[in-house]
Design a protein around this motif. Structure first.
Motif, PDB file in Angstrom:
ATOM      1  N   TYR A   1       0.850  -1.192   0.000  1.00  0.00           N
ATOM      2  CA  TYR A   1       0.000   0.000   0.000  1.00  0.00           C
ATOM      3  C   TYR A   1       0.885   1.241   0.000  1.00  0.00           C
ATOM      4  O   TYR A   1       1.789   1.345   0.827  1.00  0.00           O
ATOM      5  CB  TYR A   1      -0.898   0.041   1.240  1.00  0.00           C
ATOM      6  N   ALA A   2       0.614   2.169  -0.924  1.00  0.00           N
ATOM      7  CA  ALA A   2       1.367   3.419  -0.971  1.00  0.00           C
ATOM      8  C   ALA A   2       0.416   4.597  -1.124  1.00  0.00           C
ATOM      9  O   ALA A   2      -0.712   4.431  -1.590  1.00  0.00           O
ATOM     10  CB  ALA A   2       2.349   3.395  -2.133  1.00  0.00           C
ATOM     11  N   ARG A   3       0.868   5.770  -0.701  1.00  0.00           N
ATOM     12  CA  ARG A   3       0.007   6.958  -0.806  1.00  0.00           C
ATOM     13  C   ARG A   3      -0.199   7.328  -2.272  1.00  0.00           C
ATOM     14  O   ARG A   3      -1.308   7.645  -2.687  1.00  0.00           O
ATOM     15  CB  ARG A   3       0.644   8.128  -0.053  1.00  0.00           C
ATOM     16  N   ASP A   4       0.881   7.273  -3.042  1.00  0.00           N
ATOM     17  CA  ASP A   4       0.820   7.641  -4.461  1.00  0.00           C
ATOM     18  C   ASP A   4       2.066   7.084  -5.147  1.00  0.00           C
ATOM     19  O   ASP A   4       2.872   6.398  -4.531  1.00  0.00           O
ATOM     20  CB  ASP A   4       0.740   9.167  -4.610  1.00  0.00           C
ATOM     21  N   MET A   5       2.211   7.416  -6.435  1.00  0.00           N
ATOM     22  CA  MET A   5       3.347   6.908  -7.209  1.00  0.00           C
ATOM     23  C   MET A   5       4.693   7.347  -6.631  1.00  0.00           C
ATOM     24  O   MET A   5       5.652   6.594  -6.606  1.00  0.00           O
ATOM     25  CB  MET A   5       3.255   7.402  -8.643  1.00  0.00           C
ATOM     26  N   LYS A   6       4.740   8.590  -6.203  1.00  0.00           N
ATOM     27  CA  LYS A   6       5.982   9.124  -5.646  1.00  0.00           C
ATOM     28  C   LYS A   6       6.396   8.300  -4.410  1.00  0.00           C
ATOM     29  O   LYS A   6       7.561   7.947  -4.247  1.00  0.00           O
ATOM     30  CB  LYS A   6       5.755  10.589  -5.264  1.00  0.00           C
ATOM     31  N   HIS A   7       5.411   8.023  -3.579  1.00  0.00           N
ATOM     32  CA  HIS A   7       5.661   7.227  -2.383  1.00  0.00           C
ATOM     33  C   HIS A   7       6.145   5.825  -2.773  1.00  0.00           C
ATOM     34  O   HIS A   7       7.091   5.296  -2.183  1.00  0.00           O
ATOM     35  CB  HIS A   7       4.377   7.154  -1.556  1.00  0.00           C
ATOM     36  N   TYR A   8       5.502   5.246  -3.785  1.00  0.00           N
ATOM     37  CA  TYR A   8       5.903   3.893  -4.202  1.00  0.00           C
ATOM     38  C   TYR A   8       7.311   3.890  -4.806  1.00  0.00           C
ATOM     39  O   TYR A   8       8.100   2.975  -4.549  1.00  0.00           O
ATOM     40  CB  TYR A   8       4.906   3.317  -5.209  1.00  0.00           C
ATOM     41  N   GLN A   9       7.597   4.917  -5.581  1.00  0.00           N
ATOM     42  CA  GLN A   9       8.944   5.038  -6.148  1.00  0.00           C
ATOM     43  C   GLN A   9       9.989   5.080  -5.028  1.00  0.00           C
ATOM     44  O   GLN A   9      11.004   4.391  -5.074  1.00  0.00           O
ATOM     45  CB  GLN A   9       9.021   6.320  -6.990  1.00  0.00           C
ATOM     46  N   ASP A  10       9.684   5.878  -4.011  1.00  0.00           N
ATOM     47  CA  ASP A  10      10.589   5.973  -2.862  1.00  0.00           C
ATOM     48  C   ASP A  10      10.727   4.627  -2.163  1.00  0.00           C
ATOM     49  O   ASP A  10      11.818   4.213  -1.766  1.00  0.00           O
ATOM     50  CB  ASP A  10      10.047   7.023  -1.892  1.00  0.00           C
ATOM     51  N   PHE A  11       9.590   3.911  -2.050  1.00  0.00           N
ATOM     52  CA  PHE A  11       9.592   2.579  -1.427  1.00  0.00           C
ATOM     53  C   PHE A  11      10.519   1.622  -2.202  1.00  0.00           C
ATOM     54  O   PHE A  11      11.352   0.930  -1.610  1.00  0.00           O
ATOM     55  CB  PHE A  11       8.168   2.032  -1.391  1.00  0.00           C
ATOM     56  N   VAL A  12      10.371   1.587  -3.524  1.00  0.00           N
ATOM     57  CA  VAL A  12      11.170   0.666  -4.340  1.00  0.00           C
ATOM     58  C   VAL A  12      12.656   1.037  -4.296  1.00  0.00           C
ATOM     59  O   VAL A  12      13.515   0.177  -4.055  1.00  0.00           O
ATOM     60  CB  VAL A  12      10.679   0.660  -5.809  1.00  0.00           C
ATOM     61  N   PHE A  13      12.963   2.310  -4.492  1.00  0.00           N
ATOM     62  CA  PHE A  13      14.365   2.727  -4.562  1.00  0.00           C
ATOM     63  C   PHE A  13      15.051   2.669  -3.197  1.00  0.00           C
ATOM     64  O   PHE A  13      16.153   2.122  -3.077  1.00  0.00           O
ATOM     65  CB  PHE A  13      14.486   4.134  -5.153  1.00  0.00           C
ATOM     66  N   ASN A  14      14.391   3.227  -2.184  1.00  0.00           N
ATOM     67  CA  ASN A  14      15.088   3.349  -0.900  1.00  0.00           C
ATOM     68  C   ASN A  14      14.876   2.186   0.054  1.00  0.00           C
ATOM     69  O   ASN A  14      15.798   1.796   0.764  1.00  0.00           O
ATOM     70  CB  ASN A  14      14.688   4.658  -0.218  1.00  0.00           C
TER      71      ASN A  14
END
Lengths: 153, 153
Positions: A112-125
DNA sequence: CTTGAAAAATGGAGGGT
DNA sequence: ACCCTCCATTTTTCAAG
């Protein structure tokens, strides 16, 4: 507790849909008085048929509007790498479910992510710092059509 | 209900983990008396932050030991075919979750089955009679490592 | 399983900061 | 607006039959 009769099964179905039903209400639905229903439910809890009672929280209202299924392939497949991966993944709050699966990938995560930006951060970091991961493949949910949270037995 | 304060969020987290906590117990955990906690929970329910209360039933104990993620590609992609598919799939008790997804496939189903034989029957006889389906791809769960049933906000 | 009764929780009234 | 302290009602829980 060896086996369940039809009343036990019905109680499980009812509580699986709405755990706020009172013993009295359950009793009316299974045509029994409250006491035996109370005892049956206690037995079902003690025997583990009922694992826990929870409130379902609306993720969208809390600004977690994005659901992603993330397939993960590990670098290697020995037991300790797999165990380390699960330990690492457990700590990530965005990961709601984690399955060891057959096929091209080793694990399937529901995220679950807030939005794409959040998911991108999740995947990368976050995923990016889990060393055991070889590669990932994300599938985005466009619409949740059904989610019962329990089997329909 | 415009916005939630930290106490509201804590109540949601607590109830998302264990909905059998009494108002008194919740009150102790958020350092308030029972009355305002009771009112807050009622507000959270009315505003839809709490969708429902359920009991989690142990699928394995009820002989539903097999979890499968079933990817589905439709024959065509117009709106009415997609809608018909969802309607048909909703009726299948083995399907616990259904998502419209991005990527190679159109839908992802989470399916509970008693065993392989049962799943085979599900694919051939139940999915097999849903006309809108073009092709399917099944991923079998070997181990459920984590399932929180709620976001960890 | 039933009856029945004690213990506890729910849900509200009224008042205070 | 938010919280508190009572208190009546309902529900839960557990005897004994």
């Amino acid at each position: 507790m060896d086996q369940l009769d039809n009343i036990d099964l019905k109680l499980l179905r009812l509580l699986g849909e709405d755990s706020r039903l009172t013993t009295k209400e359950l009793a009316a639905k299974v045509n029994l008085s409250p006491s035996p229903v109370f005892e049956r439910v206690k037995r079902l809890e003690a025997a583990g048929y009922i694992k826990k009672y929870i409130a379902l929280i609306d993720a969208e209202k809390l600004n977690y509007g994005l659901i992603i299924f993330c397939n993960i392939r590990l670098k290697q497949h020995d037991k300790s790498i797999g165990h380390q991966f699960v330990t690492d993944i457990m700590k990530l709050k965005e990961v709601v479910e984690c399955y060891n699966i057959s096929g091209d990938y080793d694990f399937l995560l529901k995220v679950y992510a807030r939005d794409m930006k959040h998911y991108q951060d999740f995947v990368f970091n976050k995923l990016g710092s889990v060393k055991s991961i070889g590669s990932t493949h994300s599938t985005f949910v466009m619409c949740e059509n059904k989610n019962t949270h329990n089997i329909n037995f």
